[in-house]
Design an enzyme around this catalytic site. Sequence first.
Site, PDB file in Angstrom:
ATOM      1  N   CYS A  80       0.827  -1.198   0.000  1.00  0.00           N
ATOM      2  CA  CYS A  80       0.000   0.000   0.000  1.00  0.00           C
ATOM      3  C   CYS A  80       0.866   1.255   0.000  1.00  0.00           C
ATOM      4  O   CYS A  80       1.835   1.361   0.726  1.00  0.00           O
ATOM      5  CB  CYS A  80      -0.936   0.068   1.198  1.00  0.00           C
ATOM      6  N   ARG A 137       6.220  -0.815  -4.375  1.00  0.00           N
ATOM      7  CA  ARG A 137       5.882  -1.359  -3.061  1.00  0.00           C
ATOM      8  C   ARG A 137       4.944  -2.557  -3.187  1.00  0.00           C
ATOM      9  O   ARG A 137       4.784  -3.314  -2.232  1.00  0.00           O
ATOM     10  CB  ARG A 137       5.210  -0.275  -2.212  1.00  0.00           C
ATOM     11  N   TRP A 174      -2.666  -3.030  -1.625  1.00  0.00           N
ATOM     12  CA  TRP A 174      -2.266  -4.443  -1.666  1.00  0.00           C
ATOM     13  C   TRP A 174      -3.256  -5.136  -0.754  1.00  0.00           C
ATOM     14  O   TRP A 174      -3.248  -4.929   0.458  1.00  0.00           O
ATOM     15  CB  TRP A 174      -0.835  -4.582  -1.152  1.00  0.00           C
ATOM     16  N   ASN A 206      -3.100   2.825   4.999  1.00  0.00           N
ATOM     17  CA  ASN A 206      -2.127   1.744   4.895  1.00  0.00           C
ATOM     18  C   ASN A 206      -2.051   1.112   6.274  1.00  0.00           C
ATOM     19  O   ASN A 206      -1.815   1.821   7.256  1.00  0.00           O
ATOM     20  CB  ASN A 206      -0.775   2.343   4.462  1.00  0.00           C
ATOM     21  N   GLY A 207      -2.279  -0.200   6.383  1.00  0.00           N
ATOM     22  CA  GLY A 207      -2.242  -0.858   7.700  1.00  0.00           C
ATOM     23  C   GLY A 207      -3.493  -1.681   7.888  1.00  0.00           C
ATOM     24  O   GLY A 207      -4.163  -2.051   6.919  1.00  0.00           O
ATOM     25  N   GLU A 257      20.089 -17.437  -1.635  1.00  0.00           N
ATOM     26  CA  GLU A 257      19.695 -16.168  -2.244  1.00  0.00           C
ATOM     27  C   GLU A 257      19.508 -16.322  -3.760  1.00  0.00           C
ATOM     28  O   GLU A 257      18.572 -15.767  -4.332  1.00  0.00           O
ATOM     29  CB  GLU A 257      20.757 -15.099  -1.914  1.00  0.00           C
ATOM     30  N   LYS A 286      16.017 -15.474  -5.616  1.00  0.00           N
ATOM     31  CA  LYS A 286      15.896 -14.504  -6.726  1.00  0.00           C
ATOM     32  C   LYS A 286      15.168 -15.142  -7.903  1.00  0.00           C
ATOM     33  O   LYS A 286      14.302 -14.532  -8.509  1.00  0.00           O
ATOM     34  CB  LYS A 286      17.279 -14.043  -7.214  1.00  0.00           C
ATOM     35  N   GLU A 342      11.399 -15.658  -7.087  1.00  0.00           N
ATOM     36  CA  GLU A 342      10.648 -14.403  -6.998  1.00  0.00           C
ATOM     37  C   GLU A 342      10.260 -13.826  -8.339  1.00  0.00           C
ATOM     38  O   GLU A 342       9.147 -13.372  -8.520  1.00  0.00           O
ATOM     39  CB  GLU A 342      11.524 -13.331  -6.325  1.00  0.00           C
ATOM     40  N   HIS A 370      21.899 -36.045   1.455  1.00  0.00           N
ATOM     41  CA  HIS A 370      20.906 -36.425   2.461  1.00  0.00           C
ATOM     42  C   HIS A 370      19.479 -36.208   1.968  1.00  0.00           C
ATOM     43  O   HIS A 370      18.558 -36.152   2.778  1.00  0.00           O
ATOM     44  CB  HIS A 370      21.147 -35.641   3.759  1.00  0.00           C
ATOM     45  N   LYS A 415       7.296  -4.696  -1.908  1.00  0.00           N
ATOM     46  CA  LYS A 415       8.666  -4.316  -1.588  1.00  0.00           C
ATOM     47  C   LYS A 415       8.892  -4.248  -0.089  1.00  0.00           C
ATOM     48  O   LYS A 415       9.904  -4.706   0.422  1.00  0.00           O
ATOM     49  CB  LYS A 415       8.982  -2.967  -2.234  1.00  0.00           C
TER      50      LYS A 415
HETATM   51  C1  AGP Z   1      13.931  -9.756  -1.589  1.00  0.00           C
HETATM   52  O1  AGP Z   1      14.232  -9.960  -2.919  1.00  0.00           O
HETATM   53  C2  AGP Z   1      12.554  -9.933  -1.222  1.00  0.00           C
HETATM   54  N1  AGP Z   1      11.678  -9.130  -1.984  1.00  0.00           N
HETATM   55  C3  AGP Z   1      12.193 -10.086   0.236  1.00  0.00           C
HETATM   56  O2  AGP Z   1      12.581 -11.362   0.595  1.00  0.00           O
HETATM   57  C4  AGP Z   1      12.798  -9.075   1.244  1.00  0.00           C
HETATM   58  O3  AGP Z   1      14.165  -9.277   1.346  1.00  0.00           O
HETATM   59  C5  AGP Z   1      12.119  -9.257   2.606  1.00  0.00           C
HETATM   60  O4  AGP Z   1      10.747  -8.987   2.489  1.00  0.00           O
HETATM   61  C6  AGP Z   1      12.726  -8.387   3.685  1.00  0.00           C
HETATM   62  O5  AGP Z   1      12.607  -7.042   3.390  1.00  0.00           O
HETATM   63  P1  AGP Z   1      13.412  -5.950   4.191  1.00  0.00           P
HETATM   64  O6  AGP Z   1      14.858  -6.177   3.942  1.00  0.00           O
HETATM   65  O7  AGP Z   1      12.925  -4.647   3.668  1.00  0.00           O
HETATM   66  O8  AGP Z   1      13.082  -6.139   5.647  1.00  0.00           O
END
Ligand code: AGP
Length: 611
Positions: A2, A27, A74, A100-101, A484, A488, A491, A507, A606
């Site tokens: 949001c 966001r 959102w 927002n919230g 990571e 990526k 996502e 394992h 975001k």
């Molecule tokens: C990262 O690519 C992601 N979009 C997500 O995992 C992100 O790292 C996570 O939501 C944490 O966000 P922050 O670092 O703003 O706390």
Amino acid sequence: MCGIVGYIGHQSAATLLLDGLQTLEYRGYDSAGIALAPGDGAFRVTRASGKLINLRNKMDAQDPATLGIGHTRWATHGRPTEENAHPHRSADGKIVAVHNGIFENFLELRKELQTLGETFSSETDTEAFPVMVSHFMKAGLGFREAFHRALGRMEGIYALACLHADDPDRLLAARSGPPLVIGLGEGETFLASDVVPLLRHTRRVIFLEDGDIAELTRTGAQISRLDGSRVERPEQHIPYDPVAAEKGGFKHFMQKEIFEQPQAISNTLLNRLPIEPGEPIPLDLPFSNEELKALQRIHIVACGTSWHAGLVGKFLIEQLARTAVEVDYASEYRYREPVIPEGTLIIGITQSGETADTLAAMKEAALRGARTLAICNVMGSTATRAAEASILTHAGPEIGVASTKAFTTQLAVLTLLALRIGEAKGTVNPAQKEELLQGLRELPAHLEHLNALEPQIMRWAQKYRDASDFLYLGRGPLYPIALEGALKLKEISYIHAEGYPAGEMKHGPIALIDKNLPVVALMPKDAHREKTLSNLQEAAARDGRILGLVTQGDHGLDGIAEDVLELPDVHPWLAPILYVLPLQLLSYHIAVLRGCDVDQPRNLAKSVTVE
Ligand code: AGP
């Protein structure tokens, strides 16, 4: 999640708000809306589900109104439909609000207001607010008083902006949880969820604190608390160049942000590396050497990519400062009644500084007596204001939902922090420290070199774009990079991927390996190389398609890997910062080839400001 924008000034609010919402798209959202207040007693409210272009197409960009509020939603309570999109209105149409919230007591309030004869037209929690304000106004209160009274009834978290149709000179806003920033201009005042939409108009901003209520007029803003007492909040100057938040010739923000990493790391390290050998690390921390020396243990809390940074941080701090580190998902830590003995430091890693779980985990630890430190990319964010100390990563605005430069700069900060704690504890060997510092100085040049390998990564992307699963393997500090790399890819390309410690493969995950499974192997020349190599031989023996990332000149994967990328020879503890870059590029190019929305992947936001 949001986004809120607001404007009161002398320009047409419609375009300004639409452009502001566009800069907040990153966001995450699934519907949007704008209310314009022309000052004739009625609002012009336009809302649309889906992308912002749907809203833009429905609006008159030349609308002369100079006051308005806008929102990207959102969905949490209620589907992402036009009816549920913000702004929401009171039934008499006199009050509009964006939020927002979450209002946790909205069902109760709805029932109460319905009993009193008020009506509702959406499924959202937000609508209770304008209806409540209108209700208090019908009882004789003025707009501001009704706004205050309604806030007093709301439970939960909120950033709010609200207008009255008969009051063309005032925009009311309030914050309790999600951030709100006021931008100060000449004869105009702006409101937004973060500084990005403000950068085009002004660098003079005021960050609202929790519990603040702001009254914005064309000449500025007055801030008060719920009890009506006035407060002053400092005006701050945002140093970012406005173009930092533009695509600048790249196809996507993510690609731009990957390419910005050499500069971002230079900015992170600026003034934080000692000039002369033997000098202490000039990392500005409010903890004395004695306090750092007294640290018994460190708990790191974070989510997603920042959690992966935490895993690398654990490795670095344990190696350099010989202090035990636990790394938790913030969403688990906050509810597991953590044991926090005296001498514990909690480090919250969060690029946005607004992740609800990370903030709550840090708060929980602070209540149990831990010292608190935030590693964050956003100046003035909630995490930096809530923690005792904070270290900014200085990566510049990160707009792509998939974190890239925020991650590598977190790793650079964690290296400095591990060295700083190690210095205070006397556990760092001076030669090792100098070697790492030299390695840090050379990082930007190495990252530039990796960016130049993009054509090779594009060929890999072309070749592997149709795979349905990927496996990423690494050991030691490269294991979090395997995680990571997998995150990526998931996502942004929606391909299933898993990251594993290479030694764990036998394992279980080895059962997945066949001729269709690309196995991305991180194998720098470090203490784990031989072990990783034998794990990869096991994978190759089962027809796995190995893509190896190795140190320049290492031919160990010849005849085993289908593709090999050679990376600069760096200190093994700095290798995570380098090895992640080709993985970011690989995910990026696969996602582009598959036609995915790289900067705003489906369902993702975001900054995740809800649990
Ligand atoms: C990262 O690519 C992601 N979009 C997500 O995992 C992100 O790292 C996570 O939501 C944490 O966000 P922050 O670092 O703003 O706390």
